[in-house]
Design a protein around this motif. Structure first.
Motif, short mmCIF file in Angstrom:
data_model
loop_
_atom_site.label_atom_id
_atom_site.label_comp_id
_atom_site.label_asym_id
_atom_site.label_seq_id
_atom_site.Cartn_x
_atom_site.Cartn_y
_atom_site.Cartn_z
N ASN A 1 0.83 -1.21 0.00
CA ASN A 1 0.00 0.00 0.00
C ASN A 1 0.86 1.26 0.00
N LEU A 2 1.89 1.30 0.87
CA LEU A 2 2.75 2.48 0.94
C LEU A 2 3.56 2.64 -0.34
N LYS A 3 3.98 1.54 -0.91
CA LYS A 3 4.74 1.59 -2.17
C LYS A 3 3.89 2.19 -3.29
N VAL A 4 2.63 1.76 -3.37
CA VAL A 4 1.73 2.29 -4.41
C VAL A 4 1.56 3.80 -4.24
N GLN A 5 1.40 4.26 -2.98
CA GLN A 5 1.22 5.69 -2.74
C GLN A 5 2.47 6.48 -3.11
N LEU A 6 3.64 5.99 -2.74
CA LEU A 6 4.87 6.69 -3.08
C LEU A 6 5.10 6.71 -4.59
N GLU A 7 4.78 5.62 -5.25
CA GLU A 7 4.93 5.57 -6.70
C GLU A 7 4.02 6.59 -7.37
N LYS A 8 2.81 6.72 -6.86
CA LYS A 8 1.86 7.68 -7.42
C LYS A 8 2.39 9.11 -7.24
N MET A 9 2.93 9.40 -6.05
CA MET A 9 3.49 10.73 -5.80
C MET A 9 4.73 10.97 -6.67
N TYR A 10 5.52 9.94 -6.83
CA TYR A 10 6.74 10.04 -7.64
C TYR A 10 6.41 10.50 -9.06
N TYR A 11 5.43 9.87 -9.68
CA TYR A 11 5.09 10.21 -11.06
C TYR A 11 4.30 11.52 -11.15
N LEU A 12 3.49 11.82 -10.15
CA LEU A 12 2.79 13.10 -10.15
C LEU A 12 3.78 14.25 -10.09
N LEU A 13 4.81 14.11 -9.25
CA LEU A 13 5.82 15.16 -9.11
C LEU A 13 6.51 15.45 -10.44
N ARG A 14 6.65 14.45 -11.27
CA ARG A 14 7.35 14.60 -12.55
C ARG A 14 6.41 14.91 -13.71
N SER A 15 5.15 15.13 -13.38
CA SER A 15 4.16 15.44 -14.41
C SER A 15 4.07 16.95 -14.64
N ASP A 16 3.23 17.34 -15.57
CA ASP A 16 3.01 18.77 -15.86
C ASP A 16 1.72 19.28 -15.21
N HIS A 17 1.17 18.53 -14.29
CA HIS A 17 -0.08 18.95 -13.66
C HIS A 17 0.12 20.30 -12.96
N PRO A 18 -0.74 21.30 -13.25
CA PRO A 18 -0.54 22.64 -12.69
C PRO A 18 -0.72 22.72 -11.18
N GLU A 19 -1.43 21.78 -10.59
CA GLU A 19 -1.69 21.82 -9.15
C GLU A 19 -0.97 20.70 -8.41
#
Length: 307
Positions: free
Chosen positions: A141-159
């Motif tokens: 569960n924690l790995k999935v959450q960190l992976e999601k944050m990892y890729y969000l941080l490297r995205s172009d999402h404005p927020e």
């Protein structure tokens, strides 16, 4: 070892000095362990302080992690937590994999919820960090959450930075629900005065490490920082902890002295001068009274244990 413990004010300073990587933000980042330069493989890094909270989730490999006065053998399935005032040192790294997350006080305290999160999450109040074992479902569960944050941080999402703050909240509350610590391992944060007192102690040593402190740590200094009379402060803390404010100051001071003797090659006299004791004799007397042995004997004992 090095003469003093290096201090990094933000992630940019830390990354510039320790690796070829560039942080995604000065205040928040997530890396995969395997992205960290291979020069650490099998080597020992220098002890340092970083003005950030750190959470590491290990999925493979192993290494030795020193956090202030404690050394941990770390492997797959473990999660560790450190705070800005902790001295950290990575050693004997071998094929590590997983995620390491950094976030500075500025990042969590930019929102009102950040203060409550810090007070509630007890892993960040420990004297020597915290190391816990995650079972299969919790680890996944924690790995999935960190992976999601990892890729969000490297995205172009404005927020993305706002979203990451809220994802961080969810992640830490999941950790809080999944792990527990012994009461003796954690500084109680039930009372605002106690929490502010502990923060004042930790901030003193951070400023000392940065070269911004020209006075010795004392009860009078901390009381002035909190705008409280020393006697009143001591009575409040006695009710919360069973110890006087002076006792807590001495305990925190000797913890710092032990960390310096263990993690640097500063002489005993240099440690005494650094901590603003009047002289080496005064420091040795204080240390022996608190620990039961001389600073020199303490250093020799820790060397034997490390060998």
């Amino acid at each position: 070892m090095q003469k003093q413990v290096a201090y990094y004010e933000n992630l940019i300073e830390s990354f510039r000095d320790t690796s070829a990587l560039e942080p995604s933000s000065p205040y928040f980042d997530i890396l995969k362990f395997e992205e960290i330069p291979g020069l650490l493989q099998g080597a020992s890094g220098n002890p340092f302080r970083l003005n950030a909270f750190v959470v590491g989730l290990v999925t493979g490999g192993n290494f030795k992690l020193g956090i202030s006065n404690e050394e941990y053998e770390v492997g797959a399935g473990q999660v560790y937590f450190t705070s800005p005032w902790h001295i950290r040192q990575y050693q004997n790294v071998k094929d590590w994999t997983g995620y390491i997350m950094f976030f500075t006080p500025e990042f969590i305290f930019q929102y009102p919820q950040g203060e409550y999160l810090f007070r509630e999450f007890r892993f960040f109040h420990t004297e020597n960090g915290a190391m816990v074992n995650a079972d299969g479902p919790t680890h996944d569960n924690l790995k999935v959450q960190l992976e999601k944050m990892y890729y969000l941080l490297r995205s172009d999402h404005p927020e993305k930075m706002k979203m990451l703050f809220h994802y961080l909240n969810i992640f830490l509350y999941d950790c809080k629900a999944s792990f527990s610590l012994d009461e003796g391992q954690v500084n109680s944060n039930r009372d605002t005065t106690l929490n502010n007192f502990l923060n004042s102690l930790n901030n003193y040593f951070i400023e000392l490490n940065k070269g911004n402190m020209d006075r010795a740590l004392s009860l009078k200094y901390v009381a002035n920082e909190l705008h409280l009379h020393p006697t009143y402060l001591s009575n409040l803390l006695k009710q919360q902890t069973g110890k006087t404010a002076a006792q807590l100051v001495r305990e925190r001071l000797v913890l710092e002295a032990q960390s310096l003797l263990k993690n640097t090659d500063m002489t005993v006299a240099e440690v005494a001068y650094y901590l603003h004791f009047k002289d080496n004799s005064n420091f040795a007397k204080f240390f022996r009274h608190q620990v039961g042995i001389s600073p020199s004997d303490y250093r020799e004992n820790t060397k034997v244990l490390q060998d």
